[in-house]
Write a protein that holds these residues in place. Structure first.
Motif, PDB file in Angstrom:
ATOM      1  N   VAL A   1      77.419  -6.718  73.612  1.00 14.21           N
ATOM      2  CA  VAL A   1      77.304  -6.760  72.156  1.00 14.21           C
ATOM      3  C   VAL A   1      78.688  -6.947  71.556  1.00 14.21           C
ATOM      4  O   VAL A   1      79.673  -6.360  72.026  1.00 14.21           O
ATOM      5  CB  VAL A   1      76.608  -5.500  71.591  1.00 14.21           C
ATOM      6  CG1 VAL A   1      77.418  -4.248  71.838  1.00 14.21           C
ATOM      7  CG2 VAL A   1      76.284  -5.655  70.121  1.00 14.21           C
ATOM      8  N   ASP A   2      78.762  -7.801  70.545  1.00  9.61           N
ATOM      9  CA  ASP A   2      79.989  -8.021  69.782  1.00  9.61           C
ATOM     10  C   ASP A   2      79.762  -7.431  68.397  1.00  9.61           C
ATOM     11  O   ASP A   2      78.754  -7.733  67.754  1.00  9.61           O
ATOM     12  CB  ASP A   2      80.287  -9.517  69.647  1.00  9.61           C
ATOM     13  CG  ASP A   2      80.578 -10.183  70.987  1.00  9.61           C
ATOM     14  OD1 ASP A   2      81.175  -9.520  71.865  1.00  9.61           O
ATOM     15  OD2 ASP A   2      80.208 -11.351  71.157  1.00  9.61           O
ATOM     16  N   VAL A   3      80.700  -6.588  67.959  1.00  8.38           N
ATOM     17  CA  VAL A   3      80.611  -5.968  66.641  1.00  8.38           C
ATOM     18  C   VAL A   3      81.664  -6.618  65.749  1.00  8.38           C
ATOM     19  O   VAL A   3      82.831  -6.769  66.157  1.00  8.38           O
ATOM     20  CB  VAL A   3      80.836  -4.445  66.729  1.00  8.38           C
ATOM     21  CG1 VAL A   3      80.771  -3.808  65.352  1.00  8.38           C
ATOM     22  CG2 VAL A   3      79.804  -3.805  67.656  1.00  8.38           C
ATOM     23  N   GLN A   4      81.262  -6.997  64.559  1.00  6.11           N
ATOM     24  CA  GLN A   4      82.148  -7.659  63.606  1.00  6.11           C
ATOM     25  C   GLN A   4      83.428  -6.844  63.414  1.00  6.11           C
ATOM     26  O   GLN A   4      83.389  -5.651  63.156  1.00  6.11           O
ATOM     27  CB  GLN A   4      81.423  -7.805  62.276  1.00  6.11           C
ATOM     28  CG  GLN A   4      82.199  -8.484  61.193  1.00  6.11           C
ATOM     29  CD  GLN A   4      81.380  -8.559  59.898  1.00  6.11           C
ATOM     30  OE1 GLN A   4      80.207  -8.251  59.863  1.00  6.11           O
ATOM     31  NE2 GLN A   4      82.036  -8.975  58.840  1.00  6.11           N
ATOM     32  N   GLY A   5      84.562  -7.494  63.559  1.00  8.58           N
ATOM     33  CA  GLY A   5      85.855  -6.846  63.364  1.00  8.58           C
ATOM     34  C   GLY A   5      86.379  -6.116  64.593  1.00  8.58           C
ATOM     35  O   GLY A   5      87.512  -5.655  64.602  1.00  8.58           O
ATOM     36  N   ASP A   6      85.577  -5.994  65.640  1.00  2.00           N
ATOM     37  CA  ASP A   6      85.986  -5.309  66.874  1.00  2.00           C
ATOM     38  C   ASP A   6      86.324  -6.376  67.910  1.00  2.00           C
ATOM     39  O   ASP A   6      85.458  -7.177  68.278  1.00  2.00           O
ATOM     40  CB  ASP A   6      84.845  -4.417  67.367  1.00  2.00           C
ATOM     41  CG  ASP A   6      85.215  -3.560  68.564  1.00  2.00           C
ATOM     42  OD1 ASP A   6      86.283  -3.762  69.165  1.00  2.00           O
ATOM     43  OD2 ASP A   6      84.405  -2.672  68.907  1.00  2.00           O
ATOM     44  N   PRO A   7      87.560  -6.417  68.397  1.00  2.00           N
ATOM     45  CA  PRO A   7      87.937  -7.458  69.344  1.00  2.00           C
ATOM     46  C   PRO A   7      87.357  -7.256  70.748  1.00  2.00           C
ATOM     47  O   PRO A   7      87.437  -8.142  71.581  1.00  2.00           O
ATOM     48  CB  PRO A   7      89.469  -7.364  69.378  1.00  2.00           C
ATOM     49  CG  PRO A   7      89.751  -5.937  69.035  1.00  2.00           C
ATOM     50  CD  PRO A   7      88.683  -5.527  68.069  1.00  2.00           C
TER      51      PRO A   7
END
Length: 116
Positions: free
Chosen positions: A69-75
């Motif tokens: 999962v990719d979370v907005q703003g988290d690299p």
């Protein structure tokens, strides 16, 4: 040509994800999000402005593109091993939404800020 258009429309409608109702984070600030063949359940989490919340992702589907999962703003891309909880800590924005998605962006969800 008309039949092909109708078949394409039926295919799109049958593949469409059904929205799961938004869930508010519990008192401990942890919200479980289960990854199934349908995607993230629930796909929307309601939080208060600026609230710190832990999203606990648990992947139950073996064959899915949502193995991370990719979370907005988290690299950081958070890998989601099968049947193992993965906690992702985030702070809700002041307003609006904070999106999360699988690496292919096929399954999406959001943390939604609600009025206090």
């Amino acid at each position: 040509m008309r039949i092909a258009t109708l078949l394409a429309l039926l295919l799109v409608l049958s593949c469409r994800q059904q929205a799961t109702p938004a869930r508010q984070s519990n008192d401990s600030g942890i919200t479980e999000i289960i990854v199934t063949e349908k995607g993230f359940e629930p796909e929307r989490v309601q939080v208060k402005s600026g609230e710190q919340v832990t999203l606990r992702f648990i992947r139950k589907a073996e064959k899915t593109c949502a193995d991370a999962v990719d979370v907005q703003g988290d690299p950081v891309r958070h890998m989601l091993p099968l049947n193992a909880p993965v906690d992702v800590k985030v702070t809700a924005p002041k307003s609006g939404e904070l999106a999360f998605a699988c690496p292919m962006n096929m399954y999406r969800g959001a943390i939604v800020v609600v009025a206090q």
